[in-house]
Scaffold this motif. Structure first.
Motif, PDB file in Angstrom:
ATOM      1  N   GLY A 191       1.024  -1.328   0.031  1.00 32.89           N
ATOM      2  CA  GLY A 191       0.034   0.049  -0.098  1.00 32.89           C
ATOM      3  C   GLY A 191       0.931   1.320   0.064  1.00 32.89           C
ATOM      4  N   GLN A 192       0.628   2.266  -0.927  1.00 31.99           N
ATOM      5  CA  GLN A 192       1.423   3.562  -1.122  1.00 31.99           C
ATOM      6  C   GLN A 192       0.458   4.576  -0.615  1.00 31.99           C
ATOM      7  OE1 GLN A 192       4.588   3.584  -4.030  1.00 31.99           O
ATOM      8  NE2 GLN A 192       3.858   5.549  -4.904  1.00 31.99           N
ATOM      9  N   ILE A 193       0.765   5.669  -0.104  1.00 31.96           N
ATOM     10  CA  ILE A 193       0.127   6.773   0.209  1.00 31.96           C
ATOM     11  C   ILE A 193      -0.004   7.734  -1.120  1.00 31.96           C
ATOM     12  CG2 ILE A 193       0.052   8.958   1.581  1.00 31.96           C
ATOM     13  CD1 ILE A 193      -0.067   6.406   3.178  1.00 31.96           C
ATOM     14  N   ARG A 194      -1.216   7.870  -1.504  1.00 31.10           N
ATOM     15  CA  ARG A 194      -1.668   8.743  -2.399  1.00 31.10           C
ATOM     16  C   ARG A 194      -1.788  10.268  -2.314  1.00 31.10           C
ATOM     17  NH1 ARG A 194      -5.968   5.268  -3.755  1.00 31.10           N
ATOM     18  NH2 ARG A 194      -7.309   6.741  -3.154  1.00 31.10           N
ATOM     19  N   ALA A 195      -1.191  10.848  -3.007  1.00 27.79           N
ATOM     20  CA  ALA A 195      -1.304  12.542  -2.906  1.00 27.79           C
ATOM     21  C   ALA A 195      -2.659  12.888  -3.587  1.00 27.79           C
ATOM     22  CB  ALA A 195      -0.292  13.250  -3.779  1.00 27.79           C
ATOM     23  N   ALA A 217       3.342  11.194   1.307  1.00 27.73           N
ATOM     24  CA  ALA A 217       2.812  10.603  -0.119  1.00 27.73           C
ATOM     25  C   ALA A 217       4.064   9.923  -0.765  1.00 27.73           C
ATOM     26  CB  ALA A 217       2.334  11.759  -0.722  1.00 27.73           C
ATOM     27  N   GLY A 218       3.608   8.739  -1.602  1.00 26.64           N
ATOM     28  CA  GLY A 218       4.729   8.102  -2.369  1.00 26.64           C
ATOM     29  C   GLY A 218       5.464   6.901  -1.355  1.00 26.64           C
ATOM     30  N   GLU A 219       5.417   7.042  -0.079  1.00 26.83           N
ATOM     31  CA  GLU A 219       5.833   5.906   0.512  1.00 26.83           C
ATOM     32  C   GLU A 219       4.859   4.817   0.921  1.00 26.83           C
ATOM     33  OE1 GLU A 219       9.280   8.433   3.281  1.00 26.83           O
ATOM     34  OE2 GLU A 219       7.225   8.417   4.056  1.00 26.83           O
ATOM     35  N   ILE A 220       5.575   3.847   1.373  1.00 26.28           N
ATOM     36  CA  ILE A 220       4.703   2.512   1.696  1.00 26.28           C
ATOM     37  C   ILE A 220       4.405   2.258   3.005  1.00 26.28           C
ATOM     38  CG2 ILE A 220       4.976  -0.196   1.607  1.00 26.28           C
ATOM     39  CD1 ILE A 220       5.337   1.199  -1.263  1.00 26.28           C
ATOM     40  N   CYS A 221       3.021   2.157   3.309  1.00 22.31           N
ATOM     41  CA  CYS A 221       2.443   1.886   4.591  1.00 22.31           C
ATOM     42  C   CYS A 221       1.922   0.459   4.965  1.00 22.31           C
ATOM     43  CB  CYS A 221       1.227   2.947   4.589  1.00 22.31           C
ATOM     44  SG  CYS A 221       0.229   2.573   3.330  1.00 22.31           S
ATOM     45  N   LEU A 222       2.073  -0.444   3.919  1.00 26.08           N
ATOM     46  CA  LEU A 222       1.479  -1.556   4.049  1.00 26.08           C
ATOM     47  C   LEU A 222       2.192  -2.763   3.235  1.00 26.08           C
ATOM     48  CD1 LEU A 222      -0.457  -3.969   5.151  1.00 26.08           C
ATOM     49  CD2 LEU A 222      -2.141  -3.178   3.202  1.00 26.08           C
TER      50      LEU A 222
END
Lengths: 78, 147, 147, 78
Positions: free
Chosen positions: B41-45, B96-101
């Motif tokens: 999962g990646q944070i969307r802007a 944003a753009g970094e991995i969270c899961l």
């Protein structure tokens, strides 16, 4: 009976606190506790708040001394 | 056994790509594995009312979440013939753009690994008491809700 | 565009975990991505008639395979709303425990990324003219056949 | 007409070569070419060998001068 109440995410923000202890009549049910808390902090039920008793999502549980009751807004993991 | 070991799921901040590489490398001695399935999962802007999401700040009911992760894991190992499974979720700020899961499942055969990976992702999204505050550039925020 | 660039799919030998980490890191500037799905094929040390597979030596009809990869890619981009897609397959010798296939799809939403990843894996297995010689410890071999 | 024949994987092993040129009567079809090659190298049809003409799997193609015909054993990618 004394209960430990926990609030998370948006609900902690709305309540202005993350944790508190509350003294309840031992006849009081979880439904009654929810009513009291929702009224006190003006929680909006339509947001589908879930309540966990000792880390379990079971709204029919009877409360007992020392229980930890958590008020959870919608989940947002992942 | 991989299955029984208590696992640390939450990591502080973003999950670095190097951690993912290291996890993969750790499986090269397990020569009964034929397929790995990975979900990230990646944070969307996202844009909300002309404001852009800069980051998500995650919090969780950690004691309950650990319990939920344990149950999901037990359930996955009973449903799917997987060799191993690893899940990591960020706590705190992730830009944003970094991995969270990071979900990582392995099996002798591809279909099992893939189905198990999907199962973990859906279960985590639906059942783990994790909360996300979407932070905008003007210091305002909104609370994320899983669809 | 990612879609149009001609892509090099074949890599000599195993795919190192660091290459996977680098691919992931390369996507952190693409903040319209919300989900990555990754599939990795790993060489199993299967036992065949009391002999253990030590490695697979891959060969291919490369000109045709490049064509097939291109068609699969075109088809995937028309079927799925993915941001990007990457595929890498080993040529030559890959030892048991090492990675021989790396499929990486990204999308705003998880279901699309996952479905596209599965599509690539199935299509590659079914349509790419790639051949695998399973090498045993006694220098004998057998030819692998996809199920 | 002159054709380029290519053999892969197990078939290259069985034939003992990867590539060769063959002169054919121009009336000969792909079916006829397959018959000749299968007989010459004792290929076992039950192995579901596929044949590509100029990198395309189309067994109904008519052959022409300079075509590249590839004999492909079962795929094993991934």
């Amino acid at each position: 009976m004394k209960l430990k109440l926990k609030y998370f995410g948006k609900l902690a923000e709305t309540a202005g606190l993350q944790e508190e202890y509350k003294e309840l009549e031992s006849a009081d049910t979880l439904a009654e506790l929810k009513r009291i808390v929702f009224e006190e902090y003006k929680f909006d039920d339509s947001e589908t708040i879930q309540v966990a008793v000792n880390q379990q999502l079971d709204e029919n549980k009877t409360l007992k001394e020392g229980d930890e009751i958590a008020f959870l807004p919608p989940f947002a993991g992942g | 056994m991989d299955k029984k070991k208590p696992k640390k799921v939450f990591v502080e901040g973003a999950i670095p790509p190097e951690k993912i590489a290291k996890s993969i490398a750790n499986h090269q001695s397990k020569t009964n594995i034929g397929a790995h399935s990975i979900f990230l999962g990646q944070i969307r802007a996202d844009e909300v009312d002309a404001k852009i999401v800069q980051a998500i700040e995650y919090s969780a009911y950690e004691e309950m979440a650990e319990q939920v992760f344990h149950e999901i894991r037990e359930s996955a190992f009973s449903k799917f013939d997987i060799t191993c499974a690893h899940i990591y979720h960020s706590m705190g700020r992730v830009n944003a753009g970094e991995i969270c899961l990071f979900v990582f499942t392995s099996s002798a055969h591809r279909k099992i690994a893939i189905e198990a990976c999907n199962f973990f992702v859906e279960e985590i999204k639906a059942k783990a008491p994790i909360f996300g505050k979407e932070l905008f550039e003007d210091d305002s925020h909104q609370w994320k809700v899983n669809k």
